[in-house]
Write an enzyme that holds these catalytic residues in place. Structure first.
Site, mmCIF file in Angstrom:
data_model
loop_
_atom_site.group_PDB
_atom_site.id
_atom_site.type_symbol
_atom_site.label_atom_id
_atom_site.label_comp_id
_atom_site.label_asym_id
_atom_site.label_seq_id
_atom_site.Cartn_x
_atom_site.Cartn_y
_atom_site.Cartn_z
ATOM 1 N N GLU A 162 0.815 -1.218 0.000
ATOM 2 C CA GLU A 162 0.000 0.000 0.000
ATOM 3 C C GLU A 162 0.848 1.268 0.000
ATOM 4 O OE1 GLU A 162 -2.864 -0.071 3.175
ATOM 5 O OE2 GLU A 162 -3.912 -1.796 2.364
ATOM 6 N N GLU A 360 -5.231 -8.610 0.808
ATOM 7 C CA GLU A 360 -5.830 -8.266 2.105
ATOM 8 C C GLU A 360 -7.295 -7.939 1.878
ATOM 9 O OE1 GLU A 360 -4.095 -5.127 4.550
ATOM 10 O OE2 GLU A 360 -2.075 -5.755 3.978
#
Ligand code: BG6
Length: 458
Positions: A162, A360
């Site tokens: 991320e 995720e």
């Protein structure tokens, strides 16, 4: 209805070094910030209070096995491996990661390894962090050291987790150190992160290692409030800023022209060197990890921008609170399972259907003790959350999307940055005081789903 998944589908979960391992020699930005501003962290709990993976890795891997994981993602801590970021490699850290990787492989759990999960060594931040190209080079050296040390037994590498989050948190919205609010500096950090990624990919290719390399991006599909051109434009700009600023370079090898034009028009472009574009083109990946938690709903702005205010992405859109949207109230994030399908279809139709997996997905819930039944947390809501998302994932696969697996955030309840232990995400409950681990109902459900490679739902 039965939902069966392709053979060799990756079932597992994700975690990160800083959130699980516990204290280390090398200081990170999190240790530094917590020492100075503990009030910024929920209940004043800092990154020292983790789920002690550094001590309990062996028994934790047994638990992964019990959950029928065939794969597991965690990260290497740059600051543990190279405490000052650029100098000597710490032999104890090398031993630790060797042991973890070997044990995972021995247990039939494929290790997926991330090189950077928000945990900048403080010594690197002290010279400017991602704003400084020397840090880009230091990261590339660190990546190469990892490939050399572990590349024979780790076949799935991720340069960053991320990468937009440290940009947002550290340079726009004040929820990560160094708590700067400055778009041009944010753009520089994002740009240098892409260069760092590309340098790591370059080093990986040059070393002819046996596996593959990718990146993990949190993709937030941007939905306009309406089809009115102003709303659609607002959603497009949000998509450019938050998704395509990383997605395009890593999959297409270049930035979207309209993003570059927009930043140029507002004088927010980072300083570029002529050789950068060739490097970025070399950063194309083999495998994309997609973290999906929530969609982004936007509308055009109703008010004029204050020209004195700092330049922000929100100059181009307002967030839209869609009436009746389903919320996870603890985290304040919308739950919208079809988003996972929309992401996959976008990748299929607009990016050449890359090899990807859900790296995720998850739901953080506060005070889960209230759901204890016979000593176990009965987290029905999490099972419902997972099965709903898997249903949409399944639909994507059945329509040709190249999605190879599904990893949950996370394995054992862990320390969540500024939220510390407020919201729990794990398949396994952690008692922070005693460090006792207890499998939740969702853990059992996931173990059965992974074992059967399918699940059923009415
Ligand atoms: C992802 C991160 O953003 O979501 C994790 O990769 C993080 O590190 C997880 O913990 C959940 O978000 P949060 O902010 O609730 O911890």
């Amino acid at each position: 209805m039965k939902y069966a998944f392709p053979d060799n589908f990756w079932w597992g979960s994700a975690s990160s070094a800083l959130q699980t391992e516990g204290a280390r020699e090398g200081e990170t930005t999190w240790d530094y910030w917590f020492a100075r501003e503990p009030n910024r962290f929920h209940n004043g709990v800092g990154p020292q209070q983790t789920s002690t993976f550094y001590q309990h890795w062996k028994t934790d891997i047994q638990l992964l096995k019990q959950l029928n994981h065939n794969s597991f993602r965690t990260s290497i801590s740059w600051a543990r491996l190279i405490p000052d970021g650029i100098g000597e490699v710490n032999p104890e850290a090398v031993d630790f990661y060797h042991q973890v990787i070997d044990e995972l492989n021995e247990q039939g759990i494929t290790p997926f390894i991330t090189l950077f999960h928000f945990d900048m060594p403080m010594a690197m931040q002290a010279i400017g962090g991602w704003e400084n190209r020397e840090v880009v080079d230091a990261y590339a050296r660190y990546a190469q050291i990892c490939f050399e040390l572990f590349g024979d037994r780790v076949l799935h590498w991720f340069t960053f987790n991320e990468p937009i989050v440290p940009v947002e948190g550290g340079y726009l919205y004040d929820f990560h150190y160094p708590n700067v609010v400055d778009f041009r500096r944010a753009a520089t950090v994002a740009y240098h992160t892409v260069l760092a990624h590309a340098k790591a990919v370059q080093a990986y290719r040059a070393g002819h290692y046996a596996g593959e390399i990718g990146i993990v991006l949190n993709l937030t599909p941007s939905y306009p409030r309406s089809q009115n051109p102003a709303d659609v434009k607002a959603a497009h700009i949000a998509d450019l800023m938050f998704n395509r600023s990383f997605l395009d370079p890593v999959l297409r090898g270049e930035y979207p022209a309209d993003l570059v034009a927009l930043l140029k028009a507002y004088d927010q472009l980072p300083a570029c060197k002529p050789e950068d574009s060739a490097l970025i083109a070399e950063g194309k990946i083999d495998l994309l990890g997609v973290n999906y938690y929530q969609p982004r709903r936007v509308k055009c702005r109703d008010s004029a921008v204050n020209p004195q205010a700092p330049f922000m992405p929100e100059w181009f859109f307002d967030n839209y609170d869609m009436p009746g949207r389903k919320m996870n109230p603890y985290r304040g994030w919308e739950i919208y399972a079809p988003g996972i399908y929309d992401i996959l279809v976008n990748l299929r139709d607009n990016y050449g259907n890359p090899r990807c997996f859900i790296s995720e997905n998850g739901m953080g819930v506060e005070n889960e003790q209230r759901f204890i039944e016979n000593g176990q947390i009965n987290d029905k809501y999490r099972i419902e959350f997972i099965s709903e998302h898997l249903t949409w994932l399944h639909k994507g696969i059945s329509e040709g999307c190249n999605c190879l697996g599904y990893h949950m955030w996370t394995f054992i309840d862990n320390w969540s940055w500024c939220n510390a232990y407020k919201n729990r995400y794990g398949f396994i409950q952690l008692d922070v005081e005693t460090q006792q681990r207890t499998i939740k109902k969702s853990g059992e459900w996931f173990a059965a789903t992974a074992l059967n490679n399918r699940f059923e739902q009415e």
